[in-house]
Design an enzyme around this catalytic site. Sequence first.
Site, mmCIF file in Angstrom:
data_model
loop_
_atom_site.group_PDB
_atom_site.id
_atom_site.type_symbol
_atom_site.label_atom_id
_atom_site.label_comp_id
_atom_site.label_asym_id
_atom_site.label_seq_id
_atom_site.Cartn_x
_atom_site.Cartn_y
_atom_site.Cartn_z
ATOM 1 N N CYS A 118 0.822 -1.208 0.000
ATOM 2 C CA CYS A 118 0.000 0.000 0.000
ATOM 3 C C CYS A 118 0.863 1.268 0.000
ATOM 4 O O CYS A 118 1.484 1.567 -1.009
ATOM 5 C CB CYS A 118 -0.982 -0.055 1.171
ATOM 6 S SG CYS A 118 -2.392 1.006 0.922
ATOM 7 N N HIS A 174 -3.270 -5.251 1.573
ATOM 8 C CA HIS A 174 -2.559 -5.494 2.852
ATOM 9 C C HIS A 174 -2.594 -6.975 3.211
ATOM 10 O O HIS A 174 -3.478 -7.392 3.969
ATOM 11 C CB HIS A 174 -3.258 -4.729 3.979
ATOM 12 C CG HIS A 174 -3.061 -3.260 3.960
ATOM 13 N ND1 HIS A 174 -2.155 -2.609 4.765
ATOM 14 C CD2 HIS A 174 -3.661 -2.300 3.227
ATOM 15 C CE1 HIS A 174 -2.205 -1.311 4.539
ATOM 16 N NE2 HIS A 174 -3.116 -1.093 3.615
ATOM 17 N N GLU A 200 -0.911 -8.506 5.271
ATOM 18 C CA GLU A 200 -0.652 -8.692 6.712
ATOM 19 C C GLU A 200 -1.937 -8.594 7.538
ATOM 20 O O GLU A 200 -1.938 -8.928 8.718
ATOM 21 C CB GLU A 200 0.393 -7.676 7.203
ATOM 22 C CG GLU A 200 -0.083 -6.249 7.434
ATOM 23 C CD GLU A 200 -0.329 -5.444 6.154
ATOM 24 O OE1 GLU A 200 -0.229 -6.007 5.054
ATOM 25 O OE2 GLU A 200 -0.645 -4.247 6.284
HETATM 26 N N1 LIG Z 1 -3.382 1.938 3.598
HETATM 27 C C1 LIG Z 1 -2.501 2.694 3.014
HETATM 28 O O1 LIG Z 1 -1.290 2.442 3.094
HETATM 29 C C2 LIG Z 1 -3.027 3.929 2.341
HETATM 30 C C3 LIG Z 1 -1.997 4.642 1.523
HETATM 31 C C4 LIG Z 1 -2.282 6.126 1.522
HETATM 32 N N2 LIG Z 1 -3.491 6.412 0.813
HETATM 33 C C5 LIG Z 1 -1.105 6.880 0.934
HETATM 34 O O2 LIG Z 1 -1.228 7.514 -0.037
HETATM 35 O O3 LIG Z 1 -0.033 6.812 1.471
#
Ligand SMILES: NC(=O)CC[C@H](N)C(=O)O
Length: 191
Positions: free
Chosen positions: A79, A168, A170
């Site tokens: 992410c 994610h 995890e």
């Molecule tokens: N769950 C996340 O890691 C979201 C990422 C977040 N929207 C970002 O731009 O960093």
Amino acid sequence: MTIAILAMQGAFLEHGQMLDRLGVEHFEIRKKENLDRSFDGLILPGGESTVMRKLLIELDIYDILKEKIEDGLPVFGTCAGLILLADQVEDGVQCFGTMNILAKRNAYGRQLGSFYTEDEMKGLGKIPMTFIRAPYIADVYGNAETLAVVDGKVVAARQENQLATAFHPELNDDTSVHEYFVQMIKESKTQ
Ligand SMILES: NC(=O)CC[C@H](N)C(=O)O
């Protein structure tokens, strides 16, 4: 084998719990001194990529990690971690820029930003995928390879020593993506 987990912000604890289940040693990187220890792989967790980027630079960790990744250290970004690795970032700023992907930040919009699905990841079959204000990968080029596509959007990719997922792994019970990363580390040692 020891894996370092960037732990300045975000969902780092859950990565440690996954590695515990796999019996893999790990420690957290919170400040520059933590980098004195040697490690075989690095996890960049989810969280807020803009905050992480700022802290990486302020805490003087950025250059050291970038060099290690460029030298072939296996790295797994989830992410926000994916955004940190991306060479190009839409609606955001490039951080390490080591991976040949275009990350589109907060790409699913407000309504659809967080959702759960199950879909195929190359080599792993169908796996659970939890997305939280997720990016997706709008372009994959150079040596980067697509590993998973959900609703026509690329959500996982690999480029040699670098693995990135928009979701994610995890946060679910399934350990297969972490096992995949551990395997990448083992393979990097035999090269
Ligand atoms: N769950 C996340 O890691 C979201 C990422 C977040 N929207 C970002 O731009 O960093």
